[in-house]
Write an enzyme that holds these catalytic residues in place. Structure first.
Site, PDB file in Angstrom:
ATOM      1  N   HIS B 273       9.590  -1.959  -8.751  1.00  0.00           N
ATOM      2  CA  HIS B 273       9.832  -1.883 -10.198  1.00  0.00           C
ATOM      3  C   HIS B 273      10.772  -2.981 -10.677  1.00  0.00           C
ATOM      4  CE1 HIS B 273       7.688   1.906 -10.829  1.00  0.00           C
ATOM      5  NE2 HIS B 273       8.098   2.246  -9.624  1.00  0.00           N
ATOM      6  N   ASN B 298       1.891   0.662  -8.342  1.00  0.00           N
ATOM      7  CA  ASN B 298       1.271   1.841  -8.934  1.00  0.00           C
ATOM      8  C   ASN B 298       0.846   1.618 -10.378  1.00  0.00           C
ATOM      9  OD1 ASN B 298       1.719   3.061  -6.517  1.00  0.00           O
ATOM     10  ND2 ASN B 298       2.626   4.921  -7.393  1.00  0.00           N
ATOM     11  N   ASP B 337      11.734   4.352  -5.493  1.00  0.00           N
ATOM     12  CA  ASP B 337      10.415   5.001  -5.531  1.00  0.00           C
ATOM     13  C   ASP B 337       9.297   3.967  -5.414  1.00  0.00           C
ATOM     14  OD1 ASP B 337      11.376   4.060  -8.042  1.00  0.00           O
ATOM     15  OD2 ASP B 337       9.688   5.047  -9.029  1.00  0.00           O
ATOM     16  N   GLU B 338       8.156   4.447  -4.984  1.00  0.00           N
ATOM     17  CA  GLU B 338       6.898   3.709  -5.059  1.00  0.00           C
ATOM     18  C   GLU B 338       6.966   2.303  -4.466  1.00  0.00           C
ATOM     19  OE1 GLU B 338       4.699   5.725  -8.833  1.00  0.00           O
ATOM     20  OE2 GLU B 338       6.057   4.084  -9.358  1.00  0.00           O
ATOM     21  N   ILE B 339       7.540   2.182  -3.293  1.00  0.00           N
ATOM     22  CA  ILE B 339       7.557   0.876  -2.630  1.00  0.00           C
ATOM     23  C   ILE B 339       6.158   0.598  -2.080  1.00  0.00           C
ATOM     24  CG2 ILE B 339       8.595  -0.505  -0.785  1.00  0.00           C
ATOM     25  CD1 ILE B 339      11.072   1.313  -1.036  1.00  0.00           C
TER      26      ILE B 339
END
Lengths: 560, 560
Positions: B273, B298, B337-339
């Protein structure tokens, strides 16, 4: 003539391509170039119309103001800064010439806006040359000029205080709507909306050329409409004395709408959805607030007009007449949806009225409906009804009746098969309230009855002619998105409606194909929809973001 | 002492019953009567505190103003008019006495609001007698007094210009929250929110005793945070120079929050992000805006910090430190999050950094995370991370780490099993953005990834201890609702958040049971939620209607 002249001076010229003006709805004909013009500090709009009506002059003034105050930056990385030298050196546009084609009658926009749909003239032609020569707007009516002024407003962007247009020359030749009816429905009965909210909604509607405000003004929950002849109904049935539309409010709203090309189609839903009338006239309402409501109505509170009662029929016909005669529209809705037969089965008076007349409930409904519709046809107006009136009941309706298809888009074909004119208002595409959870209190996992949320993408794919044979297609007048307000209030009016409700505006103005003849499609629509959304925000309409701003600046980057 | 005295003068007294004050969150202890008092024209709030801090005096002034200006009518048919004679003849309340219990330290509310959660003191006691004697508010901290003032504000209604309270006497004895962390998260990176929108959000949060603003301030889409030491990051990464939070803005926001009992927990999400950082520091970002984005992130745009790079690690640790040191909170989120591992697999530099160091990606992530967390622990702060940091990766985290559970409420038990403190932020209950359709452009029938809409009813049923054994329950710090802003902007901030986000405020303040010991339940909650919603609207917060106004006036009438 004028047009041919202009075309001859056009040098760079491109058909509709990847880069296109963010016009919404996109005109049905559109040719654009690759040049820039900027607005002259002396820019003026010349109205070459004999005795121009005041609302045309007002629309011209508003157009000039919007062009100055919109200050919309282009939705591209850099916001147009890459073009700064081209803009700096661009010719200046000093004039927009506005005129009616010869032979046109000069009437106020407000008068043109309420003509019968078949006689409504909304087309216009607009050219903006690339060399700074005057732009030219022509039409066959003041309403057409109004539509063209709206298009003209959408050509302008801001870069560091300079107002400019790109992709000139622009030639729009006779941009006329594919469908005469392009509406938006608001329910002001479940929750009340002040006059200013409605006017702001008209600002947004007119920006995207929506031409009908379907006003579901009263319902079982409240009766905010003050009726001259029956003041007790709103006195007792409105939420409060502040939450009322007075006759002055109504005229104010109708005028504001008319000057913006919008016809106001008022609905007094009958015989269901009328519990609020019981506060002043309990004698006219069956099963008022009966419990459990699920046995008597689709939602609380229950309450329906005693349709078998002559006195009740007379009352509501008079009330409708009293309201309709104050309105310029040729359309008026008597509703007719969701009639609950158990309510009447359990109502002693209705049963007694039915046996006294020897009528079945359906026969009584026919008598009732003919009475309410006579109150309209006597005034020269056409009734509008919800689809059940033709699909679920045996009611004789005037040939002029317009049918609102709401339960499912699939029902439009059935209505057309019966030979009725119809307006698409399907819950499966156009209900703006769907998808926010069940509003009935004691529900935990429940979703809304019409889940899921109707996204702009979904609404935009609507096909007005689906399953309708070509012989019946002239019955399709158009369509509208709708806001039922169980879970809405002034606080979210703009955000739940805009920019989503713009999608049907383009479906029904532009029709099936883009100016280059290819099918309308969401990929080229999205950048334009972003653009009109940001323009709305700059005009004080709280339209929501459809994507992160990052995506809005990069068309296509946030596709899958 | 004071309390016992007051209880002795109480005549009519009822336990929590059908009629109950519309307090939100409902206090954990509450006794009410059936009498009325009205506000004296000379009503004053006496602060018996030595050297009272200015923010306490300001809160007192605001309380007096709110009581005068809320002008909230009771949500009952007639809006309280049935009680007009009782109100007319009611005793007048002239004074609220505010004092700290003996032994309490006097500190500004803003200082109390940022103490470590375990030391946060929010309880208060409040009594309002029925005979016009002074109301009494006591607490062990100025923050407790602030919470009590907020409760006191909610006791007052308007009838024709008379400000009155009903169901006095009121006795609230040591109302302390069930959970120390009651939050709300806002994403200001996908779309930007001006300072005033954030402040108005604090007004609403403090009204329902939410005590933490989890500020997801930056993301891949934009970097609106101006960092003293790294001004280039927002210069290049913000949407525009107007869409930036300057250090002055940050301090303004933090002060405004602190004075209202709110701790500001800033998040700089890492290593994912972070594409926006590439605008100024392309050397630190892998797979910046890589296409197709679905292979690298994502959602668009892709872009992650080069976690295996020592220079990048040093850069982000310094940046985090530079920001965190300006903030009074003991909490700071580094995200996590969301690596996306493919992003790193395809990044030549990361692969080269990994082979140079001989580390796996997971090992490099551990080094990276320990560096960012050291920048916080060096400042005496505790890191906050998203759940993947403990459930999907092998990272060594400080024992003080707080874990945000977001993917599913079911994952809370796994986090607790690992011995970490946790905050409930589950997408299946608390994500406010779900249910509005897929925002990715070229999708037609698609619903949002976390469909359906999370209704207030659903959020309200949340059980903070579900599947968590009692031995691990002390790890549950509380929870929060969250607004990710792919489809949100200032235009719908209030309407998408309020009153829904109040539900978790009650879940985590009141806990599992109502003051009478019965389980919390939606049926008694709804009338109170309506009430706080209308109070918010009167304070300029655009909270939406949950039902038709007709239903709001008739508790239970719109249940199924």
């Amino acid at each position: 003539m004028q047009l041919r002249l202009l075309i001859s001076v056009i040098s760079t010229f491109s058909l509709f391509g990847n880069e296109v003006y963010a016009l919404w709805p996109i005109p049905r004909t559109l040719q654009t170039g690759t040049s820039f013009v900027k607005l002259s500090p002396d820019f003026g709009i010349t109205v070459n119309v004999n005795n121009p009506p005041q609302d045309l002059l007002d629309a011209v003034s508003r157009t000039k103001a919007y062009i100055q105050t919109d200050k919309l930056q282009r939705l591209t990385v850099g916001r147009g800064a890459n073009d700064s030298s081209a803009i700096r050196s661009a010719p200046m546009l000093a004039e927009l010439r506005v005129s009616l084609n010869s032979g046109s009658t000069v009437r106020p926009i407000a008068d043109e806006s309420v003509r019968p749909l078949a006689q409504r003239v909304e087309g216009y032609s607009l050219t903006v040359p690339s060399n700074g020569s005057a732009a030219v707007l022509t039409a066959n009516s003041t309403l057409g000029l109004f539509r063209g002024l709206t298009t003209f407003q959408q050509l302008w962007y801001d870069l560091s205080g300079v107002t400019y247009s790109y992709q000139v020359p622009v030639v729009i030749s006779n941009d006329t709507p594919a469908f005469p009816y392009r509406g938006f429905m608001l329910d002001t009965a479940r929750n009340f909306f002040p006059v200013d909210d409605i006017k702001r909604t008209f600002d947004a509607m007119s920006l995207v050329k929506i031409n009908t405000f379907h006003w579901h003004i009263v319902d079982s929950h409240s009766f905010p409409l003050q009726v001259d002849q029956f003041p007790e109904v709103s006195q007792q049935g409105a939420y409060s004395s502040d939450e009322v539309y007075t006759p002055v409010d109504i005229q104010d709203i109708v005028s504001y709408a008319g000057e913006r090309g919008i016809d106001v189609l008022v609905e007094i839903d009958t015989p269901g959805h009328t519990a609020a009338i019981a506060s002043s006239h309990p004698e006219h309402i069956a099963c008022n607030q009966a419990s459990p409501w699920g046995n008597f109505a689709n939602e609380p509170p229950a309450g329906q007009l005693r349709l078998a009662s002559a006195a009740t029929t007379q009352f509501i016909a008079s009330l409708i007449s009293s309201v309709a005669k104050t309105l310029p529209s040729t359309l008026f809705s008597t509703g007719g949806d969701e009639i609950n037969s158990n309510c009447y089965a359990k109502d002693a008076q209705t049963q007694s009225d039915l046996s006294a007349s020897g009528r079945t409930l359906e026969q009584a409904l026919n008598v009732f409906t003919q009475a309410t519709h006579k109150s309209l046809t006597d005034l020269g107006k056409s009734p509008v009804v919800w689809e059940e009136m033709v699909l679920s009941h045996n009611v004789t309706l005037p040939a002029s009746t317009v049918v609102l298809v709401w339960i499912s888009s699939a029902n439009a074909a059935s209505v057309a098969r019966k030979g009725f004119k119809l307006v698409h208002a399907p819950s499966d595409y156009f209900y703006l309230d769907c998808g926010a959870g069940e509003w009935i209190g004691n529900t935990v996992g429940a979703t809304s009855w019409c889940d899921p949320f109707k996204s702009w993408q979904k609404a935009y794919t609507f096909d007005p002619y689906a399953n309708i044979p070509s012989s019946q297609r002239s019955l399709v007048l158009g369509g509208q998105q709708l806001l039922w307000t169980e879970q809405s209030s002034p606080e979210n009016l703009d955000s739940i409606v805009w920019p989503r409700a713009a999608t049907s505006a383009e479906v029904f103005w532009t029709g099936a194909t883009l100016p280059d003849g290819t099918p309308r499609n969401g990929n080229t629509a999205l950048p334009r929809l972003h653009d009109i959304r940001y323009r709305m925000v700059n005009r004080g309409i709280e339209a929501i973001a459809l994507q992160p701003h990052w995506c809005a600046l990069r068309p296509g980057a946030c596709n899958s």
